[in-house]
Design an enzyme around this catalytic site. Structure first.
Site, PDB file in Angstrom:
ATOM      1  N   HIS A  63       0.767  -1.186   0.177  1.00 56.76           N
ATOM      2  CA  HIS A  63      -0.149  -0.138  -0.016  1.00 56.76           C
ATOM      3  C   HIS A  63       0.879   1.347  -0.105  1.00 56.76           C
ATOM      4  O   HIS A  63       2.223   1.107   0.143  1.00 56.76           O
ATOM      5  CB  HIS A  63      -0.925  -0.042   1.047  1.00 56.76           C
ATOM      6  CG  HIS A  63      -0.254   0.056   2.611  1.00 56.76           C
ATOM      7  ND1 HIS A  63       0.525  -0.903   3.160  1.00 56.76           N
ATOM      8  CD2 HIS A  63      -0.527   1.100   3.535  1.00 56.76           C
ATOM      9  CE1 HIS A  63       0.929  -0.592   4.180  1.00 56.76           C
ATOM     10  NE2 HIS A  63       0.395   0.481   4.573  1.00 56.76           N
ATOM     11  N   HIS A  65       1.019   3.849   1.830  1.00 49.83           N
ATOM     12  CA  HIS A  65       1.687   4.746   3.219  1.00 49.83           C
ATOM     13  C   HIS A  65       2.969   4.810   3.180  1.00 49.83           C
ATOM     14  O   HIS A  65       3.743   3.905   2.713  1.00 49.83           O
ATOM     15  CB  HIS A  65       1.122   3.978   4.384  1.00 49.83           C
ATOM     16  CG  HIS A  65      -0.246   4.263   4.909  1.00 49.83           C
ATOM     17  ND1 HIS A  65      -1.150   3.542   5.753  1.00 49.83           N
ATOM     18  CD2 HIS A  65      -1.006   5.421   4.595  1.00 49.83           C
ATOM     19  CE1 HIS A  65      -2.130   4.052   5.867  1.00 49.83           C
ATOM     20  NE2 HIS A  65      -2.343   5.435   5.343  1.00 49.83           N
ATOM     21  N   ASP A  67       5.752   4.715   5.118  1.00 49.44           N
ATOM     22  CA  ASP A  67       6.506   3.674   5.806  1.00 49.44           C
ATOM     23  C   ASP A  67       6.651   2.479   4.949  1.00 49.44           C
ATOM     24  O   ASP A  67       7.451   1.597   5.338  1.00 49.44           O
ATOM     25  CB  ASP A  67       6.174   3.501   7.306  1.00 49.44           C
ATOM     26  CG  ASP A  67       4.972   2.828   7.398  1.00 49.44           C
ATOM     27  OD1 ASP A  67       3.753   3.252   6.507  1.00 49.44           O
ATOM     28  OD2 ASP A  67       4.629   2.055   8.186  1.00 49.44           O
ATOM     29  N   HIS A  68       6.040   2.492   4.024  1.00 48.21           N
ATOM     30  CA  HIS A  68       6.223   1.317   2.821  1.00 48.21           C
ATOM     31  C   HIS A  68       6.783   1.518   1.579  1.00 48.21           C
ATOM     32  O   HIS A  68       7.017   0.819   0.745  1.00 48.21           O
ATOM     33  CB  HIS A  68       4.885   0.560   2.610  1.00 48.21           C
ATOM     34  CG  HIS A  68       4.328  -0.062   3.952  1.00 48.21           C
ATOM     35  ND1 HIS A  68       4.433  -1.457   4.114  1.00 48.21           N
ATOM     36  CD2 HIS A  68       3.804   0.357   4.961  1.00 48.21           C
ATOM     37  CE1 HIS A  68       3.878  -1.559   5.541  1.00 48.21           C
ATOM     38  NE2 HIS A  68       3.376  -0.395   6.017  1.00 48.21           N
ATOM     39  N   HIS A 142      -7.822  -2.080   5.454  1.00 43.84           N
ATOM     40  CA  HIS A 142      -6.758  -0.820   6.075  1.00 43.84           C
ATOM     41  C   HIS A 142      -7.359   0.296   5.663  1.00 43.84           C
ATOM     42  O   HIS A 142      -8.272   0.354   4.958  1.00 43.84           O
ATOM     43  CB  HIS A 142      -5.504  -1.149   5.527  1.00 43.84           C
ATOM     44  CG  HIS A 142      -4.424  -0.526   6.330  1.00 43.84           C
ATOM     45  ND1 HIS A 142      -4.288  -0.442   7.863  1.00 43.84           N
ATOM     46  CD2 HIS A 142      -3.238   0.373   5.894  1.00 43.84           C
ATOM     47  CE1 HIS A 142      -3.326   0.392   8.121  1.00 43.84           C
ATOM     48  NE2 HIS A 142      -2.794   0.850   6.926  1.00 43.84           N
ATOM     49  N   ASP A 213      -0.427  -4.277   5.576  1.00 42.96           N
ATOM     50  CA  ASP A 213      -1.035  -3.365   7.114  1.00 42.96           C
ATOM     51  C   ASP A 213      -2.623  -4.178   6.839  1.00 42.96           C
ATOM     52  O   ASP A 213      -3.257  -3.637   5.966  1.00 42.96           O
ATOM     53  CB  ASP A 213      -1.031  -2.262   7.219  1.00 42.96           C
ATOM     54  CG  ASP A 213       0.414  -1.754   7.327  1.00 42.96           C
ATOM     55  OD1 ASP A 213       1.149  -2.478   7.270  1.00 42.96           O
ATOM     56  OD2 ASP A 213       0.850  -0.463   7.511  1.00 42.96           O
ATOM     57  N   HIS A 271       6.175  -5.432  11.303  1.00 44.93           N
ATOM     58  CA  HIS A 271       5.479  -4.350  11.503  1.00 44.93           C
ATOM     59  C   HIS A 271       5.171  -3.781  13.006  1.00 44.93           C
ATOM     60  O   HIS A 271       3.974  -3.749  13.500  1.00 44.93           O
ATOM     61  CB  HIS A 271       4.200  -4.295  10.776  1.00 44.93           C
ATOM     62  CG  HIS A 271       3.716  -2.877  10.227  1.00 44.93           C
ATOM     63  ND1 HIS A 271       2.690  -2.163  11.183  1.00 44.93           N
ATOM     64  CD2 HIS A 271       4.176  -1.933   9.299  1.00 44.93           C
ATOM     65  CE1 HIS A 271       2.588  -1.039  10.641  1.00 44.93           C
ATOM     66  NE2 HIS A 271       3.458  -0.885   9.393  1.00 44.93           N
TER      67      HIS A 271
END
Length: 311
Positions: A63, A65, A67-68, A142, A213, A271
């Site tokens: 996805h 976000h 942090d990915h 998510h 996530d 995570h």
């Protein structure tokens, strides 16, 4: 086949955990590695690891976000500098192409290899398949569109039973290869040999499931079913189930139940919130093992060989 964790933290980098990036090492099987997510600082983690960026072939994004994905533009650029000249493909949700294209355009990066970007339909499906592997994606639950991936190694041909051929006075040579492929071969003396008579049972392929996530949902269970290894987020401990639900994440116990109910071989949790260190991290592992004994808590630079389970 081996999983290697470059980053195992949630949300933002911490001293003891960088943000998410996982490598599936397929070097013995196909001479390449696949990335799953690429958080900020992934390049720095690679420098401290045995991972060879030039061997990378694909990158699957769960996805969008930060942090990915915040490490993705730099990784693509560095791949050129480190001798990566073979084609590279990115798979991910709608929007990943715009993000990558704009990043490369504004920074005026020139890539010395062919880059392809495949956006996955919202309903998921088979996103890649060749003679050796199939990769399936399915949407998770998510805050934004997020996918989990199921990597399926196709069954391998059985071993050629050379001792049976030796008994017939047939020595190694091109004939062995044809028999292993299941062909029928006629010898000079008129005898016919059928490959199926000299090849053992097929070797069952392995399955690895890597989830983005998510809070518990039907698709996470479907993707996990019967997997040899399940990589599942466990952002919070069991005592924070309300917080996990509020932010569309999972707890250790929820991850372990998905593994146990799906008949998973090994559960690897990642995570992890930065609040869990030392004894706190040990408690997370204890919570999961109480439900699914073969559970592990990933740390940065942790590796796990994917075994072949007995059928």
């Amino acid at each position: 086949m081996e999983l290697y964790f470059l980053g195992t933290g949630a949300g933002m980098p911490a001293r003891h955990r960088n943000v998410t990036s996982i490598v599936l090492n397929l070097l013995p099987e196909r001479g390449s590695i696949w990335f799953f997510d690429c958080g900020e600082g992934t390049q720095h983690q690679i420098l401290r690891s045995p991972v060879k960026l030039s061997k990378s072939e694909k990158l699957f994004v769960t996805h969008l976000h930060g942090d990915h994905i915040f490490g993705l533009p730099g990784l693509l650029s560095s791949r050129s500098y480190q001798g990566g000249d073979t084609p590279f493909t990115i798979y991910g949700p709608k929007g990943i192409k715009a993000y990558v294209d704009m990043s490369l355009q504004l920074s005026q990066v020139h890539l010395d290899y062919e880059l392809a970007i495949r956006e996955i339909p919202s309903e998921g499906g088979v996103v890649f398949e060749d003679e050796s592997f199939r990769v399936e994606a399915a949407p998770l639950d998510h805050r934004i569109e997020c996918f989990g991936y199921r990597i399926i190694e196709k069954d391998l041909p059985g071993k050629l039973q050379q001792e049976k051929l030796h008994e017939l006075g047939i020595t190694a040579g091109p004939l062995y290869g044809r028999l292993k492929q299941g062909q029928t071969v006629k010898l000079e003396d008129g005898r016919e040999l059928h490959g199926s008579d000299f090849v053992g049972p097929s070797i069952k392929g392995r399955t690895v499931t890597i989830l983005g996530d998510t809070k518990p949902c039907g698709n996470s269970a479907l993707l996990a079913e019967g997997a040899d290894v399940l990589v599942h987020e466990a952002t919070f401990g069991a005592e924070r189930e309300d917080l996990a639900g509020a932010y569309d994440h999972s707890t250790t116990e929820q991850a372990a139940r998905t593994a146990a109910e799906g008949g998973v071989g090994t559960l690897i949790m990642t995570h992890i919130s930065s609040r869990y260190q030392g004894e706190g991290a040990e408690r997370l592992l204890e919570e999961a093992r109480a439900i699914h004994p073969d559970s592990w808590l990933a740390e940065d630079f942790y590796s796990h060989a994917v075994p072949r389970r007995q059928s």
